[in-house]
Design a protein around this motif. Structure first.
Motif, PDB file in Angstrom:
ATOM      1  N   ALA A   2       0.922  -1.269  -0.011  1.00 28.85           N
ATOM      2  CA  ALA A   2      -0.037   0.038   0.189  1.00 28.85           C
ATOM      3  C   ALA A   2       0.920   1.149  -0.023  1.00 28.85           C
ATOM      4  O   ALA A   2       2.219   1.235   0.445  1.00 28.85           O
ATOM      5  N   GLU A  18      -1.173   3.713   3.830  1.00 35.21           N
ATOM      6  CA  GLU A  18      -2.532   3.979   3.324  1.00 35.21           C
ATOM      7  C   GLU A  18      -3.875   2.395   3.145  1.00 35.21           C
ATOM      8  O   GLU A  18      -2.800   1.516   2.181  1.00 35.21           O
ATOM      9  N   GLY A  19      -4.698   2.415   4.008  1.00 38.15           N
ATOM     10  CA  GLY A  19      -5.646   1.537   3.366  1.00 38.15           C
ATOM     11  C   GLY A  19      -7.011   1.258   4.738  1.00 38.15           C
ATOM     12  O   GLY A  19      -6.337   1.694   5.982  1.00 38.15           O
ATOM     13  N   SER A  20      -8.003   1.331   4.080  1.00 35.44           N
ATOM     14  CA  SER A  20      -8.760   1.289   5.229  1.00 35.44           C
ATOM     15  C   SER A  20      -9.751   0.006   5.318  1.00 35.44           C
ATOM     16  O   SER A  20     -10.016  -0.649   5.154  1.00 35.44           O
ATOM     17  N   THR A  21     -10.095   0.107   6.725  1.00 32.75           N
ATOM     18  CA  THR A  21     -10.568  -1.473   7.339  1.00 32.75           C
ATOM     19  C   THR A  21     -11.578  -0.462   7.635  1.00 32.75           C
ATOM     20  O   THR A  21     -11.949  -0.248   9.101  1.00 32.75           O
ATOM     21  N   GLU A  25     -13.545  -6.589   9.265  1.00 27.39           N
ATOM     22  CA  GLU A  25     -12.419  -6.719   8.368  1.00 27.39           C
ATOM     23  C   GLU A  25     -11.553  -6.853   9.883  1.00 27.39           C
ATOM     24  O   GLU A  25     -10.562  -7.791  10.123  1.00 27.39           O
ATOM     25  N   TYR A  29      -9.316 -10.123  10.786  1.00 30.75           N
ATOM     26  CA  TYR A  29      -7.543  -9.723  11.035  1.00 30.75           C
ATOM     27  C   TYR A  29      -7.509 -10.437  12.647  1.00 30.75           C
ATOM     28  O   TYR A  29      -6.691 -10.741  12.836  1.00 30.75           O
ATOM     29  N   SER A  76      -3.914 -10.646   3.839  1.00 30.22           N
ATOM     30  CA  SER A  76      -5.090 -10.289   3.978  1.00 30.22           C
ATOM     31  C   SER A  76      -4.698  -8.911   5.194  1.00 30.22           C
ATOM     32  O   SER A  76      -5.280  -7.589   5.085  1.00 30.22           O
ATOM     33  N   SER A  78      -2.116  -6.655   4.568  1.00 27.30           N
ATOM     34  CA  SER A  78      -1.875  -5.564   3.785  1.00 27.30           C
ATOM     35  C   SER A  78      -3.045  -3.882   3.658  1.00 27.30           C
ATOM     36  O   SER A  78      -2.529  -2.843   3.534  1.00 27.30           O
ATOM     37  N   ALA A  79      -4.458  -4.260   4.197  1.00 25.35           N
ATOM     38  CA  ALA A  79      -5.663  -3.395   4.269  1.00 25.35           C
ATOM     39  C   ALA A  79      -5.127  -2.595   4.615  1.00 25.35           C
ATOM     40  O   ALA A  79      -5.643  -2.035   5.335  1.00 25.35           O
TER      41      ALA A  79
END
Length: 161
Positions: A2, A18-21, A25, A29, A76, A78-79
């Motif tokens: 990302a 960056e990444g949205s969860t 999600e 994790y 999974s 990486s977000a």
């Protein structure tokens, strides 16, 4: 991987991956991380009770399960948004232990807090001496000075309270 962005959070510059969860999600994790921990525990138990060739297949299967769990977690995760101070990245790149950075940072904050507390105490003492001198030098100013000092004490107790 990302994209990484540097941003300021509470006056501290951080590198944000960056990444949205969502909550779902994040729960996923968490479950995957729990699976990894469970696999490690099972491997530990298998190694402790290892009896030679008859338990070897069980141990191999559990190691395979751990590998699968780690791959799922890695793929999974990486977000997930990750915030890392650039100083820690520099520490690691220089081959130093990030725990040492954390310890030094905490010590620096403690020293800074002690310095600011001393400064605050000095200003409080100066305020009291100044108030005494004003009362001694100006006739009839006692009520006004006490009123000002009283309001400052109330404001300070509300802020600190």
């Amino acid at each position: 991987m990302a994209p990484m962005v540097e941003e300021e959070v509470d006056g501290i510059f951080m590198i944000v991956i960056e990444g949205s969860t969502s909550l779902t999600e994040t729960a996923l994790y968490t479950d995957r991380l729990k699976d990894v921990i469970q696999d490690l525990y099972e491997i530990q138990s298998s190694v402790h009770g290892y009896l030679g060739p008859q338990t070897q297949q069980v141990l191999v299967r559990k190691i395979h399960d751990l590998t699968t769990s780690l791959q799922q977690l890695s793929a999974s995760s990486s977000a997930l948004p990750t915030m890392i101070p650039p100083e820690i990245i520099t520490y690691i790149e220089d081959g130093r232990n990030p725990d040492i950075y954390t310890r030094e940072f905490v010590e620096l904050v403690q020293k800074s807090n002690m310095y600011l507390k001393g400064k605050s105490d000095a200003f409080r003492g100066f305020r009291d001496v100044l108030a005494e001198e004003i009362v001694a030098g100006e006739v009839g100013s006692r009520d006004e000075v006490e009123k000002i000092l009283g309001s400052r004490v109330e404001e300070t107790s509300v802020v600190n309270g």
